[in-house]
Design a protein around this motif. Structure first.
Motif, mmCIF file in Angstrom:
data_model
loop_
_atom_site.group_PDB
_atom_site.id
_atom_site.type_symbol
_atom_site.label_atom_id
_atom_site.label_comp_id
_atom_site.label_asym_id
_atom_site.label_seq_id
_atom_site.Cartn_x
_atom_site.Cartn_y
_atom_site.Cartn_z
ATOM 1 N N THR A 336 8.461 6.126 -14.175
ATOM 2 C CA THR A 336 7.612 5.964 -12.996
ATOM 3 C C THR A 336 7.958 7.037 -11.979
ATOM 4 N N ALA A 337 6.988 7.294 -11.092
ATOM 5 C CA ALA A 337 7.158 8.380 -10.126
ATOM 6 C C ALA A 337 8.163 8.045 -9.038
ATOM 7 N N ASP A 338 8.331 6.753 -8.709
ATOM 8 C CA ASP A 338 9.237 6.392 -7.622
ATOM 9 C C ASP A 338 10.704 6.460 -8.034
ATOM 10 N N ILE A 339 10.982 6.570 -9.349
ATOM 11 C CA ILE A 339 12.365 6.615 -9.824
ATOM 12 C C ILE A 339 12.704 7.969 -10.434
ATOM 13 N N HIS A 340 11.785 8.522 -11.224
ATOM 14 C CA HIS A 340 12.047 9.766 -11.944
ATOM 15 C C HIS A 340 11.117 10.854 -11.439
ATOM 16 N N GLU A 341 11.706 11.934 -11.032
ATOM 17 C CA GLU A 341 10.944 13.108 -10.637
ATOM 18 C C GLU A 341 11.011 14.132 -11.767
ATOM 19 N N LEU A 454 -7.448 4.585 14.032
ATOM 20 C CA LEU A 454 -7.127 5.874 13.412
ATOM 21 C C LEU A 454 -5.802 5.824 12.661
ATOM 22 N N ARG A 455 -4.830 5.100 13.207
ATOM 23 C CA ARG A 455 -3.546 4.963 12.503
ATOM 24 C C ARG A 455 -3.702 4.203 11.175
ATOM 25 N N GLU A 456 -4.532 3.154 11.238
ATOM 26 C CA GLU A 456 -4.776 2.432 10.005
ATOM 27 C C GLU A 456 -5.436 3.318 8.959
ATOM 28 N N LEU A 457 -6.381 4.128 9.420
ATOM 29 C CA LEU A 457 -7.023 5.050 8.487
ATOM 30 C C LEU A 457 -6.022 6.074 7.939
ATOM 31 N N GLN A 458 -5.138 6.532 8.811
ATOM 32 C CA GLN A 458 -4.095 7.451 8.336
ATOM 33 C C GLN A 458 -3.187 6.797 7.291
ATOM 34 N N PHE A 459 -2.815 5.553 7.554
ATOM 35 C CA PHE A 459 -1.939 4.847 6.606
ATOM 36 C C PHE A 459 -2.632 4.645 5.256
ATOM 37 N N ILE A 460 -3.921 4.208 5.340
ATOM 38 C CA ILE A 460 -4.650 3.981 4.084
ATOM 39 C C ILE A 460 -4.822 5.281 3.314
ATOM 40 N N THR A 461 -5.130 6.323 4.047
ATOM 41 C CA THR A 461 -5.312 7.614 3.387
ATOM 42 C C THR A 461 -4.006 8.094 2.751
ATOM 43 N N ALA A 462 -2.885 7.912 3.495
ATOM 44 C CA ALA A 462 -1.586 8.328 2.942
ATOM 45 C C ALA A 462 -1.234 7.516 1.697
ATOM 46 N N ARG A 463 -1.538 6.204 1.720
ATOM 47 C CA ARG A 463 -1.257 5.371 0.548
ATOM 48 C C ARG A 463 -2.119 5.780 -0.643
ATOM 49 N N MET A 464 -3.369 6.054 -0.377
ATOM 50 C CA MET A 464 -4.247 6.479 -1.463
ATOM 51 C C MET A 464 -3.804 7.833 -2.025
ATOM 52 N N LYS A 465 -3.396 8.729 -1.134
ATOM 53 C CA LYS A 465 -2.906 10.034 -1.591
ATOM 54 C C LYS A 465 -1.623 9.883 -2.403
ATOM 55 N N LYS A 466 -0.721 8.998 -1.910
ATOM 56 C CA LYS A 466 0.531 8.780 -2.633
ATOM 57 C C LYS A 466 0.266 8.126 -3.993
ATOM 58 N N ALA A 467 -0.696 7.168 -4.021
ATOM 59 C CA ALA A 467 -1.024 6.524 -5.293
ATOM 60 C C ALA A 467 -1.588 7.535 -6.280
ATOM 61 N N ASP A 468 -2.422 8.449 -5.791
ATOM 62 C CA ASP A 468 -2.964 9.497 -6.667
ATOM 63 C C ASP A 468 -1.859 10.391 -7.204
ATOM 64 N N GLU A 469 -0.912 10.735 -6.325
ATOM 65 C CA GLU A 469 0.189 11.591 -6.770
ATOM 66 C C GLU A 469 1.074 10.873 -7.786
ATOM 67 N N GLU A 470 1.362 9.580 -7.534
ATOM 68 C CA GLU A 470 2.176 8.818 -8.491
ATOM 69 C C GLU A 470 1.458 8.666 -9.830
ATOM 70 N N ALA A 471 0.149 8.411 -9.765
ATOM 71 C CA ALA A 471 -0.616 8.307 -11.011
ATOM 72 C C ALA A 471 -0.595 9.618 -11.782
ATOM 73 N N GLU A 472 -0.648 10.718 -11.045
ATOM 74 C CA GLU A 472 -0.599 12.029 -11.710
ATOM 75 C C GLU A 472 0.774 12.278 -12.341
ATOM 76 N N VAL A 473 1.853 11.882 -11.650
ATOM 77 C CA VAL A 473 3.198 12.044 -12.213
ATOM 78 C C VAL A 473 3.374 11.182 -13.453
ATOM 79 N N ILE A 474 2.911 9.921 -13.389
ATOM 80 C CA ILE A 474 3.002 9.038 -14.559
ATOM 81 C C ILE A 474 2.203 9.613 -15.722
#
Length: 513
Positions: A336-341, A454-474
């Motif tokens: 997984t991306a959160d443990i192995h880089e 706007l902060r909520e939108l930033q948080f959601i966007t950051a989570r979606m971006k992080k999820a995309d990056e983790e999915a790509e690493v997996i």
């Protein structure tokens, strides 16, 4: 009753044989002064010539482990014990000076059958005997003729030691020697001569299911031993046999090839099935069972490694390596991306160069030499393009717009660099929260509420971006596991083919039926 009486009358007219009394008188005359310890020669300074022959009938078994050959020249080669067990008829011929008579004086009696314990006979034994009694012959009568010639043909089961060469097992040839000679008479007293220069008699030989008889040559040797200064004569017969490989080919080699092929199929099994590692371990255990069968057949010697054992060890090494690499594949697949880089060298080797060599591709990504060389640049461009196309990311610039006031209608700040579509979206978004008069009329409460959204939108966007990056690493780890699987499939398939062909080509012969 008439025919019966006629037959009796005819028998009464026939002459009565007088063989019995003459033979009895002859035996009494010959054996009255006969000494079994006397060497029967006219001149004691000359050696007594003894013709030695051997008749082989059948190969029964081979005990390789104890290296013993038992012969009668019914031949039985026990490989496990390295024994050669054979059924042999020995043939000894000599001329006894003391056993001559004129057949006319004894009613025409030309030959006699006398038990060997009443006559002198050569003490010929097998030097390399492995029998408990050392001599396995059956004492038969000696045929004595009126010219003094004696014929002694004792059958017997002979167990002789045989050096088993297991280098080419099961494509091997074995040469087992049977050395015969007098135990007490040296070459000056008893001279052994081969009865047949070609070796042993094979006219009555019965074929064996495991061994093919090549030949049985004989050779006369004169050797001076360290114990005695006199030369000793022996006759050595070499039983040359070749193993029939059809049994071993279809019961050991073919199953081994099939089992190793199953190990290769394990690399095509998806890691999510959960049976990938179990299959490899089961195949390894199966090969171990076959290797034990081979080890039980062969002698426990370190002189040589059998060809079949070498092949089994190579295949077991391949299967063991496949089990290890299967563990690596499963490890990569479930990372997984959160443990192995993923390190950069793995990205370069397993995601770029090795897939290009193996002609592998990913959905939506074509791997070529050009894309490999430009991979880093392309990755940066893809991230920038992805961020520029994200509407939610553009919304995040509203906070800065409210701090500095509304931009002029025709300025680039109102639209950024994104074109008219995003400008309309921003204008409509402002209108949903502010009145069209001026920004100064907006209350502090509305301003804080807008910042929270706007902060909520930033948080959601950051989570979606992080999820995309983790999915790509997996996805990268799973593709790396797939690449390792495909690489092992090609490498181990090539190794199995080369090992099998090399073993078969290095063998002296492939199949002997």
């Amino acid at each position: 009753m008439g025919p019966l009486l006629a037959a009796w009358a005819l028998l009464a007219l026939l002459p009565v044989s007088e063989q019995g009394p003459h033979e009895k008188r002859l035996l009494n005359t010959l054996l009255a002064s006969y000494n079994t310890l006397e060497r029967p020669v006219a001149n004691e300074s000359e050696p007594l010539e003894v013709k030695f022959g051997l008749t082989l009938q059948q190969i029964i078994d081979v005990d390789e482990k104890n290296q013993i050959l038992t012969t009668n020249v019914w031949l039985n080669l026990d490989e496990k014990n390295q024994l050669l067990i054979t059924n042999i008829w020995l043939s000894l011929e000599w001329n006894d000076y003391n056993l001559r008579w004129n057949d006319s004086e004894y009613g025409g009696v030309k030959d006699l059958r006398i038990t060997p314990n009443k006559l002198w006979k050569p003490d010929v034994l097998m030097y390399n005997s492995a029998d408990e009694g050392f001599d396995g012959t059956y004492q038969t009568n000696v045929v004595v003729r009126n010219n003094g010639s004696c014929l002694y043909v004792p059958p017997g089961i002979f167990k002789s030691t045989c050096k088993i060469d297991i280098t080419w097992f099961p494509f091997d040839d074995q040469h087992c020697d049977m050395k015969f000679g007098s135990w007490t008479y040296d070459g000056n007293q008893l001279d052994l001569v081969l009865k047949d220069e070609n070796g042993g008699d094979l006219s009555d030989f019965i074929t064996n299911g495991e061994w093919y008889l090549i030949g049985m040559p004989g050779k006369k040797n004169t050797i001076t031993y360290a114990c005695c200064p006199e030369p000793y004569v022996d006759v050595t017969f070499t039983i040359m046999i070749r193993r029939r490989t059809l049994y071993y080919f279809f019961n050991l080699i073919v199953p081994c090839v099939l089992i190793s092929s199953m190990a290769l199929l394990g690399f095509t099994l998806p890691p999510d099935s959960g049976e990938k590692l179990t299959l490899g371990v089961t195949i390894l255990l199966s090969l171990t069972v076959f290797l034990n069968l081979v080890a039980e057949t062969l002698p426990q010697v370190s002189d040589a490694i059998p060809l079949l054992g070498t092949y089994f060890n190579c295949i077991m090494f391949m299967v063991a390596s496949s089990v290890v690499l299967t563990v690596v594949v499963l490890n990569y697949h479930h990372r997984t991306a959160d443990i192995h880089e993923m390190p950069q060298w793995i990205k370069s080797v397993l995601l770029q160069w090795l897939p290009w060599i193996l002609r592998m591709s990913r959905p939506g990504k074509k791997i070529t030499r050009k894309t490999i060389l430009m991979s880093n640049r392309m990755r940066e461009l893809e991230l920038k393009e992805r961020s520029s196309k994200s509407l939610l990311a553009n919304v995040l610039d509203i906070d800065d717009d409210f701090r500095h006031g509304p931009p002029p209608p025709n300025s680039t700040a109102s639209t950024g660099n994104l074109g008219p579509g995003c400008s309309i979206f921003r204008t409509d978004f402002r209108r949903s929260f502010v009145r069209p008069s001026t920004m100064e009329d907006v209350g502090m409460g509305h301003h804080r509420e807008l910042h929270l959204i706007l902060r909520e939108l930033q948080f959601i966007t950051a989570r979606m971006k992080k999820a995309d990056e983790e999915a790509e690493v997996i996805s990268d780890w799973k593709f790396a596991a797939m690449v390792v699987d495909r690489f092992c499939l090609f490498v181990f398939s090539l190794f199995t083919i080369i090992a099998t062909v090399a073993v078969l080509l290095s063998a002296p012969h492939i199949i002997v039926q």
